[in-house]
Design an enzyme around this catalytic site. Structure first.
Site, PDB file in Angstrom:
ATOM      1  N   PRO A 121      43.169 -36.706  -9.754  1.00  0.00           N
ATOM      2  CA  PRO A 121      43.164 -35.420  -9.073  1.00  0.00           C
ATOM      3  C   PRO A 121      42.297 -34.409  -9.824  1.00  0.00           C
ATOM      4  O   PRO A 121      42.375 -34.279 -11.044  1.00  0.00           O
ATOM      5  CB  PRO A 121      44.639 -35.008  -9.095  1.00  0.00           C
ATOM      6  N   GLU A 122      41.452 -33.711  -9.085  1.00  0.00           N
ATOM      7  CA  GLU A 122      40.604 -32.684  -9.687  1.00  0.00           C
ATOM      8  C   GLU A 122      41.056 -31.330  -9.160  1.00  0.00           C
ATOM      9  O   GLU A 122      42.040 -31.219  -8.426  1.00  0.00           O
ATOM     10  CB  GLU A 122      39.143 -32.980  -9.375  1.00  0.00           C
ATOM     11  N   ASN A 153      36.109 -36.233 -13.416  1.00  0.00           N
ATOM     12  CA  ASN A 153      35.005 -37.170 -13.568  1.00  0.00           C
ATOM     13  C   ASN A 153      34.111 -37.250 -12.332  1.00  0.00           C
ATOM     14  O   ASN A 153      32.899 -37.410 -12.433  1.00  0.00           O
ATOM     15  CB  ASN A 153      35.546 -38.558 -13.921  1.00  0.00           C
ATOM     16  N   ARG A 189      35.818 -41.679 -20.841  1.00  0.00           N
ATOM     17  CA  ARG A 189      35.645 -41.817 -19.396  1.00  0.00           C
ATOM     18  C   ARG A 189      34.412 -42.663 -19.105  1.00  0.00           C
ATOM     19  O   ARG A 189      33.693 -43.075 -20.011  1.00  0.00           O
ATOM     20  CB  ARG A 189      35.481 -40.419 -18.760  1.00  0.00           C
ATOM     21  N   LYS A 235      43.817 -27.962 -13.319  1.00  0.00           N
ATOM     22  CA  LYS A 235      44.532 -29.163 -12.894  1.00  0.00           C
ATOM     23  C   LYS A 235      46.037 -29.033 -13.093  1.00  0.00           C
ATOM     24  O   LYS A 235      46.765 -30.022 -13.003  1.00  0.00           O
ATOM     25  CB  LYS A 235      44.004 -30.369 -13.661  1.00  0.00           C
TER      26      LYS A 235
END
Length: 288
Positions: free
Chosen positions: A2-3, A169, A250, A51
């Site tokens: 989730p962004e 990301n 990442r 977030k």
């Protein structure tokens, strides 16, 4: 993961389901809140900060409390009608259940779950940079924070929520593609950092209010991103194969032709991952 826009949307779901309602029951399934009972509390607001989710209530004793949660990679909130089957996730992932006469809010696999006096919220989110979708958004301050560490890789700096809150990301990869920036570029070498910050805000704002995230303008399946999740597929601009590599903790997707490695840059980090390295600039490699 989730962004910022997904968390913003989730806050709106909780707002529509719970705001103004009085909790008829609460069930916390985490050790630190196992004995907490919010029965009788009135739900005042539901909001996001980057977030982070912030659900604010007023207890029958007029205490103002904030239930803070972070979705991280796999957390989610769902709202159901009373009696409706909870089908979103397995029951063992449930961390909290909040009930009113009109709705049931269920939090799955939530992280950093905490209940604090509302006046102490800053202790949990005060370290965050300007929120890309919040009333505190300040593009100049976000640009200043990003530029404060000129030797840092730009991809890592964009993910640092202390610089600007809400980028994950997906948006990191898409933003760098759209600006034509090699992900391992030093922040100090990024041209027009302010322009990158402005575009980041526009990308998230464009997806606010919908669950399908798109940076291309298309909502069709398989057409929503330029580089993210498209390893080895042809670049939508130049046709080169999209590359993927680990970067920090990442992974990064990028187009070696549209985001060429600058002449003279150090490629130690890429070389350690094995495989081909990004190409040098070419005549058709510019990206706007």
């Amino acid at each position: 993961m989730p962004e910022g826009d997904t968390v913003w949307n989730t806050a709106r779901v909780l707002h529509r389901a719970l705001i103004g309602g009085r909790l008829t029951a609460s069930d916390f399934r985490v050790p630190q809140l196992a004995t907490t009972d919010l029965t009788g509390a009135t739900v005042l607001s539901s909001g996001s900060r980057g977030k982070h989710l912030l659900l604010r209530v007023r207890t029958p004793r007029d205490e103002r409390l904030t239930l803070h949660s972070h979705l991280r990679m796999d957390g989610a909130w769902r709202a159901y009608a009373p009696g409706e089957r909870w089908a979103a996730r397995p029951a063992h992932l449930i961390r909290v259940v909040l009930r009113t006469a009109e709705a049931v809010a269920v939090g799955y696999h939530l992280h950093e779950l905490a209940l604090v006096p509302t006046q102490d919220e800053e202790r949990l989110v005060g370290h965050l940079g300007p929120d890309l979708l919040g009333p505190d958004w300040d593009a100049a301050e976000a640009t200043r924070r990003l530029g404060a560490e000129p030797d840092r890789e730009i991809a890592e700096a964009l993910l640092d929520q202390r610089n600007l809150a809400g980028i994950g990301n997906l948006y990191k990869c898409e933003l760098l593609f759209l600006r034509g920036v090699w992900p391992w570029t030093r922040v100090g070498d990024v041209p027009d950092l302010a322009g990158m910050v402005a575009l980041a805000q526009r990308l998230l704002a464009a997806n606010r209010g919908r669950w399908t995230q798109s940076t291309t303008g298309s909502l069709r399946r398989g057409e929503t991103s330029y580089v993210y999740g498209r390893r080895a597929q042809p670049c939508r601009r130049c046709g080169a194969a999209i590359a993927k590599r680990e970067q920090g903790e990442r992974v990064t997707y990028w187009c070696p032709r549209c985001q060429p490695e600058p002449e003279g840059s150090i490629r130690d980090e890429l070389a350690s991952g094995g495989g081909p390295t990004p190409g040098r600039p070419t005549a058709d490699g510019a990206a706007g």
